[in-house]
Design a protein around this motif. Structure first.
Motif, PDB file in Angstrom:
ATOM      1  N   TYR A   1      -7.741   5.039   3.483  1.00 23.46           N
ATOM      2  CA  TYR A   1      -7.669   6.448   3.848  1.00 23.46           C
ATOM      3  C   TYR A   1      -6.997   7.184   3.056  1.00 23.46           C
ATOM      4  O   TYR A   1      -5.818   6.924   2.253  1.00 23.46           O
ATOM      5  CB  TYR A   1      -7.049   6.143   5.315  1.00 23.46           C
ATOM      6  N   HIS A   2      -7.687   8.439   2.811  1.00 19.79           N
ATOM      7  CA  HIS A   2      -6.967   9.377   1.595  1.00 19.79           C
ATOM      8  C   HIS A   2      -6.651  10.650   2.303  1.00 19.79           C
ATOM      9  O   HIS A   2      -6.740  11.752   1.593  1.00 19.79           O
ATOM     10  CB  HIS A   2      -7.998   9.526   0.617  1.00 19.79           C
TER      11      HIS A   2
ATOM     12  N   TRP B   1     -11.965   8.506   4.633  1.00 18.20           N
ATOM     13  CA  TRP B   1     -12.170   6.865   4.520  1.00 18.20           C
ATOM     14  C   TRP B   1     -13.042   6.485   3.278  1.00 18.20           C
ATOM     15  O   TRP B   1     -14.276   7.013   3.220  1.00 18.20           O
ATOM     16  CB  TRP B   1     -12.517   6.072   5.671  1.00 18.20           C
ATOM     17  N   ASP B   2     -12.436   5.773   2.439  1.00 22.25           N
ATOM     18  CA  ASP B   2     -13.690   5.005   1.550  1.00 22.25           C
ATOM     19  C   ASP B   2     -14.291   3.952   2.395  1.00 22.25           C
ATOM     20  O   ASP B   2     -13.989   3.122   3.426  1.00 22.25           O
ATOM     21  CB  ASP B   2     -12.847   4.164   0.657  1.00 22.25           C
TER      22      ASP B   2
ATOM     23  N   ARG C   1       0.999  -1.353   0.206  1.00 22.37           N
ATOM     24  CA  ARG C   1      -0.029  -0.035  -0.009  1.00 22.37           C
ATOM     25  C   ARG C   1       0.773   1.327   0.101  1.00 22.37           C
ATOM     26  O   ARG C   1       1.774   1.175   0.482  1.00 22.37           O
ATOM     27  CB  ARG C   1      -1.086   0.115   1.103  1.00 22.37           C
ATOM     28  N   TYR C   2       0.321   2.419  -0.458  1.00 26.65           N
ATOM     29  CA  TYR C   2       1.029   3.597  -0.536  1.00 26.65           C
ATOM     30  C   TYR C   2       1.368   4.195   0.835  1.00 26.65           C
ATOM     31  O   TYR C   2       2.315   4.774   1.176  1.00 26.65           O
ATOM     32  CB  TYR C   2       0.139   4.710  -1.351  1.00 26.65           C
ATOM     33  N   ARG C   3       0.273   4.065   1.795  1.00 26.58           N
ATOM     34  CA  ARG C   3       0.365   4.763   2.997  1.00 26.58           C
ATOM     35  C   ARG C   3       1.315   3.444   3.831  1.00 26.58           C
ATOM     36  O   ARG C   3       0.518   3.040   4.834  1.00 26.58           O
ATOM     37  CB  ARG C   3      -0.950   5.009   3.629  1.00 26.58           C
TER      38      ARG C   3
ATOM     39  N   PRO D   1      -3.937   1.915  -3.407  1.00 27.11           N
ATOM     40  CA  PRO D   1      -4.255   2.791  -2.461  1.00 27.11           C
ATOM     41  C   PRO D   1      -4.877   2.201  -1.261  1.00 27.11           C
ATOM     42  O   PRO D   1      -5.053   1.014  -1.235  1.00 27.11           O
ATOM     43  CB  PRO D   1      -5.350   3.671  -3.423  1.00 27.11           C
ATOM     44  N   ASP D   2      -5.074   3.221  -0.300  1.00 26.31           N
ATOM     45  CA  ASP D   2      -5.517   2.716   1.060  1.00 26.31           C
ATOM     46  C   ASP D   2      -6.794   3.031   1.107  1.00 26.31           C
ATOM     47  O   ASP D   2      -7.244   3.930   0.104  1.00 26.31           O
ATOM     48  CB  ASP D   2      -4.719   3.593   2.064  1.00 26.31           C
TER      49      ASP D   2
ATOM     50  N   ARG E   1     -10.057  14.136   2.721  1.00 26.56           N
ATOM     51  CA  ARG E   1     -10.905  13.189   2.044  1.00 26.56           C
ATOM     52  C   ARG E   1     -11.475  11.842   2.923  1.00 26.56           C
ATOM     53  O   ARG E   1     -12.764  11.581   2.498  1.00 26.56           O
ATOM     54  CB  ARG E   1     -10.099  12.493   0.803  1.00 26.56           C
TER      55      ARG E   1
ATOM     56  N   ALA F   1     -13.143   0.276  -1.186  1.00 26.80           N
ATOM     57  CA  ALA F   1     -11.815  -0.088  -0.939  1.00 26.80           C
ATOM     58  C   ALA F   1     -11.483  -1.564  -1.375  1.00 26.80           C
ATOM     59  O   ALA F   1     -10.525  -1.536  -2.250  1.00 26.80           O
ATOM     60  CB  ALA F   1     -11.624  -0.015   0.524  1.00 26.80           C
TER      61      ALA F   1
END
Length: 444
Positions: free
Chosen positions: A180-181, A187-188, A143-145, A177-178, A185, A193
Motif C-alpha cells: 500500500y502506498h 495498492w500494488d 516494512r515502512y508502514r 516497501p508495503d 497511489r 509486491a
C-alpha cells in the motif's frame, strides 16, 4: 451485582495538572498535552471524575478487547495476588504452566512454546534475537508502514516516522516497501509486491537475513488488510530463502480481526508469533513470544540469552488465563466477526454519504477511515506525518461529544471492545456521522 464507586478525591483538572507537573506523556511535546482525566471504566465506557462519559471506540490502545472491568479477570488477579503475587522467572508456577499450554492450543500450527515478556515491544525484541540465534544470520527485514515498539531494537524495526528521532538505531535492519502506498497511489498487485520483496532479499543477500517481521494486518499505520495471496507469498519467499517469518500480532491478535490471530484468515503459520495487549486485555502488562517447535528445540542445548525480572509474572499469567476464558465463554472471537460485518456496513455508509471519506477498511472490529480534501486528486485531508485544521477540529468534536478514538494524520480509527453491542456501535457512528459535516465542507 451492583458496583459502588468511591468518590474521586481529586478533580479532573487537579489530576491533569499534577500529572503534567511530575510525569512525561509519550510521543508529545509536554507543553501541548491535554489528556483526558479518567476515574473509572466499565464495559465500553469510561468516565472522568466529574462524570462525563466516553464511549471507548479505540479499546484504549487497541488492547482492552474484552471491555473494561470484567469481574472474572479482576477476581483472578485478586486471587492470584492473595496466593502468590510473585515468583522469579527461574521458578515454575501453575499459572505459567497452564498459560503456556493454553496458548499452544489456540496459536496457529505447531507454535507451542512461549517466552513471556512485559509487553509487545519486549516480545518483538526477543523475537528478533531468537531469529538471529536460530539462523546465525544478522539482518532483519521490516516494512515502512509499521510500528513494532519504542525500545531500542523495535523502534529501529518500526518503519513510520516515530523511528526518526531514535536513528541510527540498531544495526542490521532493512526496510522494504508495503503493498500500500497511500490513498492517492493505492495498492500494488500482489505479484508486483512480492517481486519487489524478493528483489530486496536478493540484493541484501538471503544468506544474511535472519527474519522478516510483519504485522499481518498493519495497525496504527492504516489498518492495512493484505490482499489475498500476499501473506501466503511472503511465507513462500521466507521458506525459499530460509528466512524466519515473524508475525507481530500484538495489536491484531486475540479476536480483534475476527479470528484468534490475523494470520488465521490466510492459513499462514509464522515461525515466531508475538503477542501482548489483548492477551490480558491490558488489565495487567504481559507479552509473549510464540515459537514453532523447530525454533524452540534449537534452545534445548543452546542458551536462550535473554531474561526479564517479570518474565512469567504470576499476576499477569493469571490475568491472561482469565481473559482467554472470557473470550471463550462469551464467544468474543465469533462476536468480532459478527459485529465486524455490521461495522463494515456502517463504514461503507459513511463513505457513500460523506465526500470527505476517501477510503474505509476493516476486518473484524479493526477499522479505519481515510479522509480526503479533493475527490479528483484524492489529496489526503492531512499530509503524511502531519495534521490539518480539519483533522484537529474532528478530534476536538469527538472529544466534546464523548467519543474516544485515535485521529492520526488523515485518518480516524474504529477499534471498539469486542463486547460492544449493536446499539453501542451505532452510537459511536452517529457521533462520527455528525463530526464529518465540517470535513465535508472542506472538500474541493
Amino acid at each position: 451485582m451492583p458496583t459502588s464507586h468511591a468518590p474521586a478525591t481529586m478533580t479532573g483538572d487537579e489530576i491533569v495538572a499534577l500529572s503534567r507537573q511530575h510525569t512525561i506523556f509519550e510521543w508529545s511535546a509536554q507543553g501541548a498535552v491535554d489528556p483526558i482525566p479518567v476515574d473509572r471504566a466499565k464495559g465500553v465506557y469510561f468516565w472522568t471524575p466529574e462524570g462525563k462519559r466516553f464511549l471507548d471506540f479505540n479499546s484504549q490502545l487497541m488492547c482492552v478487547n474484552i471491555g473494561h472491568g470484567d469481574p472474572r479477570v479482576v477476581m483472578a488477579i485478586q486471587e492470584q495476588a492473595a496466593k502468590l503475587p510473585y515468583a522469579n522467572p527461574f521458578m515454575a508456577t501453575e499459572v505459567r504452566a497452564r498459560l503456556g499450554a493454553k496458548l499452544a492450543a489456540i496459536t496457529p500450527g505447531d507454535i507451542d512454546c512461549f517466552f513471556f515478556t512485559n509487553g509487545g515491544a519486549e516480545a518483538n525484541e526477543n523475537a528478533i534475537k531468537a531469529a538471529r540465534w536460530y539462523t546465525g544470520r544478522h539482518k532483519i527485514l521490516a516494512r515502512y508502514r509499521s510500528y513494532h515498539g519504542a525500545t531500542a531494537g523495535t523502534i529501529t524495526l518500526t518503519g513510520d516516522p516515530r523511528r526518526w528521532a531514535a536513528e541510527p538505531g540498531i544495526p542490521g535492519v532493512v526496510h522494504v516497501p508495503d503493498p500500500y502506498h497511500g490513498i492517492q497511489r493505492g495498492w500494488d498487485p500482489v505479484d508486483d509486491a512480492l517481486a519487489r520483496l524478493e528483489e530486496v532479499i536478493q540484493l541484501e543477500g538471503a544468506h544474511t537475513i535472519a527474519g522478516f517481521i510483519i504485522e499481518p494486518v498493519t495497525g496504527t499505520n492504516g489498518i492495512l488488510v493484505p490482499p489475498d495471496g500476499y501473506l501466503q507469498g511472503v511465507r513462500a519467499l521466507c521458506d525459499k530463502y530460509g528466512i524466519l517469518l515473524i508475525a507481530d500480532e500484538v495489536m491484531s491478535g486475540f479476536g480483534r480481526t475476527g479470528e484468534w490471530f490475523a494470520v488465521d484468515h490466510w492459513g499462514v503459520v509464522p515461525d515466531i508469533l508475538t503477542m501482548a495487549k489483548g492477551l490480558t486485555s491490558a488489565y495487567v502488562p504481559l507479552g509473549a513470544v510464540g515459537l514453532r517447535r523447530k525454533v524452540a528445540d534449537h534452545f534445548r542445548d543452546k542458551v536462550f540469552a535473554g531474561g526479564l525480572t517479570y518474565n512469567s509474572h504470576p499476576l499477569a499469567c493469571a490475568a491472561a488465563l482469565a481473559t482467554i476464558a472470557v473470550y471463550e465463554e462469551d464467544g468474543l472471537v465469533a462476536r468480532a466477526r459478527q459485529m465486524g460485518e455490521v461495522m463494515a456496513g456502517l463504514l461503507a455508509d459513511l463513505a457513500a454519504r460523506h465526500v470527505s471519506v476517501g477510503a474505509v477498511r476493516s476486518i473484524g472490529l479493526f477499522g479505519i477511515a481515510e479522509l480526503i480534501r479533493n475527490r479528483q486528486t484524492r489529496e489526503p485531508m492531512a499530509p503524511f506525518n502531519g495534521t490539518s485544521p480539519e483533522m484537529a477540529a474532528l478530534s476536538r468534536f469527538f472529544r466534546h461529544e464523548g467519543l474516544y478514538t485515535f485521529v492520526r494524520w488523515n485518518t480516524f480509527f474504529a477499534n471498539p471492545p469486542l463486547c460492544i453491542t449493536d446499539a453501542e456501535l451505532r452510537e459511536g457512528f452517529e457521533i462520527i456521522d455528525r463530526g464529518l459535516a465540517a470535513a465535508d465542507a472542506a472538500v474541493a
